[in-house]
Design an enzyme around this catalytic site. Sequence first.
Site, PDB file in Angstrom:
ATOM      1  N   CYS A 105      -8.768  10.331 -62.911  1.00  0.00           N
ATOM      2  CA  CYS A 105     -10.022  10.974 -62.514  1.00  0.00           C
ATOM      3  C   CYS A 105     -10.266  10.706 -61.033  1.00  0.00           C
ATOM      4  O   CYS A 105     -10.090   9.570 -60.577  1.00  0.00           O
ATOM      5  CB  CYS A 105     -11.166  10.420 -63.361  1.00  0.00           C
ATOM      6  SG  CYS A 105     -12.777  11.115 -62.973  1.00  0.00           S
ATOM      7  N   HIS A 147     -11.789  17.153 -70.274  1.00  0.00           N
ATOM      8  CA  HIS A 147     -12.054  16.074 -69.311  1.00  0.00           C
ATOM      9  C   HIS A 147     -13.233  16.462 -68.413  1.00  0.00           C
ATOM     10  O   HIS A 147     -14.166  15.673 -68.212  1.00  0.00           O
ATOM     11  CB  HIS A 147     -10.795  15.798 -68.478  1.00  0.00           C
ATOM     12  CG  HIS A 147     -10.969  14.726 -67.452  1.00  0.00           C
ATOM     13  ND1 HIS A 147     -10.425  13.471 -67.597  1.00  0.00           N
ATOM     14  CD2 HIS A 147     -11.633  14.715 -66.274  1.00  0.00           C
ATOM     15  CE1 HIS A 147     -10.752  12.732 -66.532  1.00  0.00           C
ATOM     16  NE2 HIS A 147     -11.475  13.475 -65.715  1.00  0.00           N
ATOM     17  N   GLU A 148     -13.204  17.694 -67.884  1.00  0.00           N
ATOM     18  CA  GLU A 148     -14.289  18.143 -67.001  1.00  0.00           C
ATOM     19  C   GLU A 148     -15.583  18.354 -67.783  1.00  0.00           C
ATOM     20  O   GLU A 148     -16.665  18.039 -67.293  1.00  0.00           O
ATOM     21  CB  GLU A 148     -13.888  19.421 -66.253  1.00  0.00           C
ATOM     22  CG  GLU A 148     -12.682  19.271 -65.339  1.00  0.00           C
ATOM     23  CD  GLU A 148     -12.755  18.077 -64.393  1.00  0.00           C
ATOM     24  OE1 GLU A 148     -13.849  17.744 -63.891  1.00  0.00           O
ATOM     25  OE2 GLU A 148     -11.706  17.456 -64.148  1.00  0.00           O
ATOM     26  N   HIS A 151     -17.562  15.279 -68.152  1.00  0.00           N
ATOM     27  CA  HIS A 151     -18.355  14.921 -66.968  1.00  0.00           C
ATOM     28  C   HIS A 151     -19.771  15.497 -67.038  1.00  0.00           C
ATOM     29  O   HIS A 151     -20.728  14.810 -66.682  1.00  0.00           O
ATOM     30  CB  HIS A 151     -17.680  15.413 -65.682  1.00  0.00           C
ATOM     31  CG  HIS A 151     -16.652  14.483 -65.144  1.00  0.00           C
ATOM     32  ND1 HIS A 151     -16.941  13.189 -64.748  1.00  0.00           N
ATOM     33  CD2 HIS A 151     -15.329  14.649 -64.910  1.00  0.00           C
ATOM     34  CE1 HIS A 151     -15.843  12.605 -64.311  1.00  0.00           C
ATOM     35  NE2 HIS A 151     -14.843  13.469 -64.398  1.00  0.00           N
TER      36      HIS A 151
END
Length: 196
Positions: A105, A147-148, A151
């Site tokens: 990341c 993954h994004e 966030h």
Amino acid sequence: MILPIVAYGDPVLRKESEAIGKDYEGLDTLISNMWETMYNANGVGLAAPQIGLAIRLFLVDTSPFADDEELTEGERKQLDGFKKVFINAHMLEETGTSWAFNEGCLSIPDIREDITRKDTITLRYMDEAFNEYKETFDGLLARVIQHEYDHIQGVLFTDKVSSLKKRLLKGKLANISKGKIEVDYKMRFPLLKKGR
């Protein structure tokens, strides 16, 4: 304009992000700056919280993965040229087989860990013109998007490692927060002591 990437430890990385509307001021410029920031840091994805904004916006460009010799021709084709903006995304479903893949990341430099995720996701989102989509993604593409997406939910990939691994990473993560790390892109460290 290249923006500083927010480092581990900043509270913005832990907030669940807010939806935005078409009237969000400077959105086109923001998206353009995010692309520039992501490419400058050699990333394949970047979420708004990583530049200090708790809004439901992230972008993905998986083209760099298309050169991976270990992938099948079909996987390379799927990843090559996949470049997309996701606004107000909501995960509808995560299905399929769970599989581990080594993730990193931009907000947590120099730490990479094997993270287990489902291989197929269905997402509802809007593009930069606020056209709405409901789309299913799989494989490595799904992983980058997950993954994004995490966030904008206030979740980091290090949250998904075992409690033992978390204890082992504690010192490294503290050093990242304090700016005690070498990076070749602009970062903002929450616990950096001024004048050091």
